[in-house]
Scaffold this motif. Structure first.
Motif: not given
Length: 481
Positions: A390-394, A412-425
């Protein structure tokens, strides 16, 4: 030249019926059979060659100096005759010189026709040279010599005239020609029978490739009757040989019948060029391609873990391409290719080319996605994806559009997150509006299930309205100021 020997007569006395009988052994020798080109020589006790010869033998040349003595025992020293006869093959014939010297008389005949006539009693040696043309094939020469009185000497020869201005007769084509081939050594031996020409200088051997003409320059020149070709290419092709005789005047015969030789094929094709990966998809394996090689019946593919590593053979193919289905996904390999002809000759290996089988499998779908409304947007949370690469979450967010029956998330794509992040505001959403969300997992090879399939697990949530300010109440219906 064989000297004459004395022949003796032996008297034998016998008693028979009271009488004496005297028997004398004949003095003439039995007729000699002489192998050409030796002469048969006959001695006569007269100058007319009448009666039975007193002696017959073989002589290699007509060259005698008897002086004033008898030429052989039992012959007189004067008034005798000697005859030489030879029959031989003159090949293609041509111009000849017949030089003679004699004391006393000499006559030379060709096939019974007189060519030299010096028939008189002389006290000194007389000389003459006759130029004649001898036809091809077998002919008979006869020399008659007589000595009337005095010293006796005689010589005769027949020699080709080889001046180019005189001799325009081509030699005969060599006969009995053949060719043999040794596949173990790759050599061909051409053989032929000895030519009958008396003025022969030698033979020229020619070679040509099937479909081409003989060149002006011979492969070899020899005075023998065979030639071994050690320069014959071992290419599996057919070559032809012919032999031509040439004489001292420079005349050359026509060539012998073409004799073919099909060589062993030990010549490998050229090494393939242009080797490169053409498809590295996970589903099809790593496919290689290269330029086709003339004469190749198949190709062999070799693989190593590095360009200078140990290569092992993967397999063969009749086409200038190969699919390596055993390549591990994500591993880089080095490849080399060889060409093999119909005889099994293998070329040198091509230059190395590297390739990596691509990972085409996207990570598993993201699960457990939740969108919790907040005062200023939404709090998104999801489960950790188990993909090892796994490289990222979109993160995708957008509005939910409806045509009355079906709803579509226009996100639409609003953020790229690293594999260790599983939440987004997710913020800046007007109060009370609906929003749709989904999260896509992307691996190190860039594989995305959403981009490959266009499908995603979508969640929809409504943003909370803003709270009423303190001290304000809605006005009662119908109330006035």
């Amino acid at each position: 030249m064989n000297p004459a020997r004395r022949a003796t007569a032996t008297a034998v006395v016998l008693a028979a019926a009271g009488a004496l009988l005297s028997a004398v052994a004949p003095t003439a020798s039995a007729a000699a059979t002489c192998a050409s080109p030796a002469y048969q020589r006959q001695f006569f006790a007269n100058t007319t060659f009448k009666g039975t010869p007193k002696k017959t033998d073989c002589d290699t040349a007509v060259a005698e100096k008897w002086g004033t003595g008898a030429p052989a025992t039992g012959l007189p020293k004067d008034n005798f005759g000697v005859r030489w006869t030879v029959t031989r093959d003159f090949g293609s014939g041509g111009p000849f010189a017949l030089p003679v010297t004699a004391q006393d008389g000499i006559r030379v005949y060709l096939d019974g026709t007189r060519k030299v006539d010096l028939w008189k009693n002389v006290s000194t040696t007389q000389k003459k040279t006759a130029d004649v043309t001898i036809p091809s094939g077998r002919h008979t020469l006869r020399v008659d010599f007589v000595n009337w009185t005095g010293a006796a000497d005689v010589s005769f020869s027949y020699t080709p005239r080889t001046a180019p201005a005189v001799d325009k007769v081509k030699p005969l084509v060599p006969s009995g020609d053949s060719v043999s081939y040794d596949a173990a050594t790759g050599r061909a031996k051409v053989s032929w029978a000895k030519n009958k020409e008396m003025d022969l200088a030698g033979y020229r051997v020619y070679r040509r490739l099937k479909g081409s003409a003989y060149g002006a320059v011979p492969l070899a020149t020899t005075t023998g009757t065979s030639y071994t070709d050690t320069t014959l290419p071992v290419t599996g092709e057919t070559f032809y040989y012919e032999v031509r005789a040439y004489d001292k005047a420079g005349n050359a015969s026509a060539g012998t019948t073409d004799r073919p030789v099909t060589t062993a094929d030990r010549t490998a094709p050229g090494a393939p060029a242009g080797l490169a990966p053409t498809d590295a998809s996970e589903q099809n394996g790593l496919r290689l391609g290269w330029d086709s090689v003339p004469g190749a019946a198949s190709y062999r593919v070799y693989r190593a873990t590095s360009a200078n590593g140990a290569y092992t053979r993967l397999g063969s193919t009749a086409e200038p391409s190969y699919r390596d289905a055993t390549a591990a996904v994500g591993t880089t390999y080095s490849y080399r290719v060889t060409a093999v002809d119909a005889a099994g000759n293998e070329s040198a290996r091509s230059a190395a080319a590297t390739g990596t089988r691509r990972d085409d499998t996207p990570p598993q779908p993201v699960t457990g996605l939740k969108a919790t409304p907040a005062d200023d947007g939404f709090e998104l949370t999801w489960d950790r994806n188990p993909a090892p690469d796994l490289q990222r979450y979109s993160v995708y967010g957008g509005q939910l559009l409806s045509d009355g029956e079906d709803s579509v998330c226009a996100a639409s794509e609003v953020a790229w997150l690293t594999p260790d992040v599983t939440s987004y505001r997710y913020t800046t959403v007007p109060d009370g509006e609906d929003r749709c969300f989904f999260v896509d997992a992307v691996d190190a090879s860039g594989n995305s299930r959403y981009k490959q399939t266009g499908e995603a697990d979508v969640v929809v949530a409504t943003e909370l309205g803003a709270p009423a300010e303190p001290g304000t109440e809605p006005a009662a219906d119908g109330d006035g100021a």
